[in-house]
Motif scaffolding. Structure first.
Motif, mmCIF file in Angstrom:
data_model
loop_
_atom_site.group_PDB
_atom_site.id
_atom_site.type_symbol
_atom_site.label_atom_id
_atom_site.label_comp_id
_atom_site.label_asym_id
_atom_site.label_seq_id
_atom_site.Cartn_x
_atom_site.Cartn_y
_atom_site.Cartn_z
ATOM 1 N N ALA A 43 -13.059 16.674 -14.423
ATOM 2 C CA ALA A 43 -13.446 17.501 -15.621
ATOM 3 C C ALA A 43 -13.393 18.852 -15.332
ATOM 4 O O ALA A 43 -13.181 19.719 -16.268
ATOM 5 N N ARG A 44 -13.452 19.203 -14.080
ATOM 6 C CA ARG A 44 -13.207 20.664 -13.501
ATOM 7 C C ARG A 44 -12.228 20.827 -12.863
ATOM 8 O O ARG A 44 -11.515 19.956 -12.453
ATOM 9 N N PRO A 45 -11.450 21.974 -13.043
ATOM 10 C CA PRO A 45 -9.874 22.337 -12.420
ATOM 11 C C PRO A 45 -10.418 22.510 -11.054
ATOM 12 O O PRO A 45 -11.187 22.814 -10.355
ATOM 13 N N LEU A 46 -8.912 22.362 -10.211
ATOM 14 C CA LEU A 46 -9.109 22.321 -8.609
ATOM 15 C C LEU A 46 -9.715 21.464 -7.976
ATOM 16 O O LEU A 46 -10.451 21.731 -7.087
ATOM 17 N N GLY A 47 -9.839 20.384 -8.545
ATOM 18 C CA GLY A 47 -10.430 19.059 -7.751
ATOM 19 C C GLY A 47 -9.852 18.800 -6.433
ATOM 20 O O GLY A 47 -8.697 19.258 -6.337
ATOM 21 N N PRO A 48 -10.190 17.809 -5.836
ATOM 22 C CA PRO A 48 -9.352 17.400 -4.613
ATOM 23 C C PRO A 48 -8.266 16.353 -5.049
ATOM 24 O O PRO A 48 -8.240 15.868 -5.937
ATOM 25 N N VAL A 49 -7.095 16.735 -4.157
ATOM 26 C CA VAL A 49 -5.815 16.199 -4.575
ATOM 27 C C VAL A 49 -5.991 14.604 -3.936
ATOM 28 O O VAL A 49 -6.261 14.394 -2.995
ATOM 29 N N PRO A 50 -5.687 13.641 -4.925
ATOM 30 C CA PRO A 50 -5.729 12.076 -4.374
ATOM 31 C C PRO A 50 -4.634 11.904 -3.564
ATOM 32 O O PRO A 50 -3.720 12.509 -3.471
ATOM 33 N N GLY A 51 -4.891 10.734 -2.652
ATOM 34 C CA GLY A 51 -4.007 10.207 -1.988
ATOM 35 C C GLY A 51 -3.484 11.061 -0.764
ATOM 36 O O GLY A 51 -4.345 11.664 -0.232
ATOM 37 N N ASP A 52 -2.490 10.778 -0.091
ATOM 38 C CA ASP A 52 -2.209 11.308 1.295
ATOM 39 C C ASP A 52 -1.401 12.484 1.038
ATOM 40 O O ASP A 52 -0.558 12.261 -0.256
ATOM 41 N N THR A 54 0.784 -1.018 0.003
ATOM 42 C CA THR A 54 0.031 -0.203 0.066
ATOM 43 C C THR A 54 0.880 1.231 0.065
ATOM 44 O O THR A 54 1.948 1.310 0.648
ATOM 45 N N GLU A 55 0.671 2.395 -0.821
ATOM 46 C CA GLU A 55 1.237 3.509 -0.815
ATOM 47 C C GLU A 55 0.413 4.654 -0.664
ATOM 48 O O GLU A 55 -0.957 4.583 -1.105
ATOM 49 N N SER A 56 0.962 5.768 -0.622
ATOM 50 C CA SER A 56 0.031 6.963 -0.355
ATOM 51 C C SER A 56 -0.133 7.574 -1.450
ATOM 52 O O SER A 56 -1.365 8.392 -1.319
ATOM 53 N N GLY A 57 0.381 7.501 -2.587
ATOM 54 C CA GLY A 57 0.157 8.144 -3.833
ATOM 55 C C GLY A 57 -1.062 7.712 -4.520
ATOM 56 O O GLY A 57 -1.527 6.707 -4.291
ATOM 57 N N ALA A 58 -1.436 8.435 -5.443
ATOM 58 C CA ALA A 58 -2.711 8.336 -6.378
ATOM 59 C C ALA A 58 -2.774 9.137 -7.445
ATOM 60 O O ALA A 58 -2.092 10.076 -7.505
ATOM 61 N N ALA A 59 -3.746 8.771 -8.301
ATOM 62 C CA ALA A 59 -4.040 9.628 -9.535
ATOM 63 C C ALA A 59 -5.494 9.635 -9.693
ATOM 64 O O ALA A 59 -6.154 8.425 -9.500
ATOM 65 N N GLU A 60 -5.897 10.785 -10.204
ATOM 66 C CA GLU A 60 -7.282 10.926 -10.561
ATOM 67 C C GLU A 60 -7.537 11.922 -11.495
ATOM 68 O O GLU A 60 -6.693 12.686 -11.535
ATOM 69 N N TRP A 61 -8.836 11.913 -12.129
ATOM 70 C CA TRP A 61 -9.063 12.890 -13.456
ATOM 71 C C TRP A 61 -10.338 13.344 -12.781
ATOM 72 O O TRP A 61 -11.301 12.922 -12.538
#
Length: 198
Positions: free
Chosen positions: A137-146, A128-135
């Motif tokens: 449609a709108r800018p300034l979405g929540p940052v994924p991962g820790d 398990t790791e803290s990083g993540a990636a997400e897409w």
């Protein structure tokens, strides 16, 4: 280590290459026959040199040297120990040497770390790791991962010991991304986990 082998014939006997005057000379033929016996192991190695660089065919002592040469992760692989994950230590050493170039290519990735641990322990770890990636449609979405980077490697072994935790810690420290803090955990495998890993 390679050395003289009783009765090993030379692939290039010196007696046959001597000038014709020595062809019937018993003393000269016996003298060079002694040299043939000394040189035969060298000629056998040179005749089969490509096999020495194939981890599946190379002698065990040469495979250990080859592991150092290609930088294979072999810490914790005991070649004379009991089989782990269905493979003997010698077969796991040969597999680690064969996979070294691939592991260098994926070093520092989750896949590379998982494969390095599997080659040494014979069991696939849970990572398990803290990083993540997400897409979005709108800018300034929540940052994924820790926000704080972290890596956790958990390994379920049939009969874990304190030495296994140390071996796993050493291996993860060498194969993880350099900037990533990490923790390791070794637990006893359940019956279902033992069946799955085989």
């Amino acid at each position: 280590m390679r050395g003289s082998i009783d009765g090993l014939g030379s692939s290039a006997p010196i007696g046959a290459t001597l000038p014709a005057i020595f062809a019937d000379d018993d003393l000269a033929q016996r003298f060079v026959a002694g040299l043939d016996e000394v040189l035969a192991p060298f000629l056998v190695v040179l005749d089969n040199l490509d096999s020495y660089f194939d981890p599946a065919l190379a002698p065990l002592d040469f495979t250990r040297w080859l592991a150092d040469w290609v930088g294979a992760e072999t810490d914790g692989i005991e070649t004379d120990g009991a089989p782990v994950g269905g493979l003997t230590g010698e077969r796991r050493l040969r597999a680690a040497v064969a996979a070294a170039t691939y592991l260098h290519r994926v070093r520092g990735t989750r896949r590379g770390l998982s494969e390095a641990v599997r080659l040494v322990f014979g069991v696939t770890p849970r990572i398990t790791e803290s990083g993540a990636a997400e897409w979005h449609a709108r800018p300034l979405g929540p940052v994924p991962g820790d926000r704080r980077p972290h890596l956790h490697v958990s390994l379920a072994l049939p009969d874990p010991t304190a030495a296994d935790t140390h071996r796993l810690d050493t291996l993860v420290a060498a194969a993880r991304p350099a900037h990533m803090p990490y923790t390791v955990e070794v637990t006893a495998a359940t019956t279902a986990e033992r069946t799955t890993d085989r």
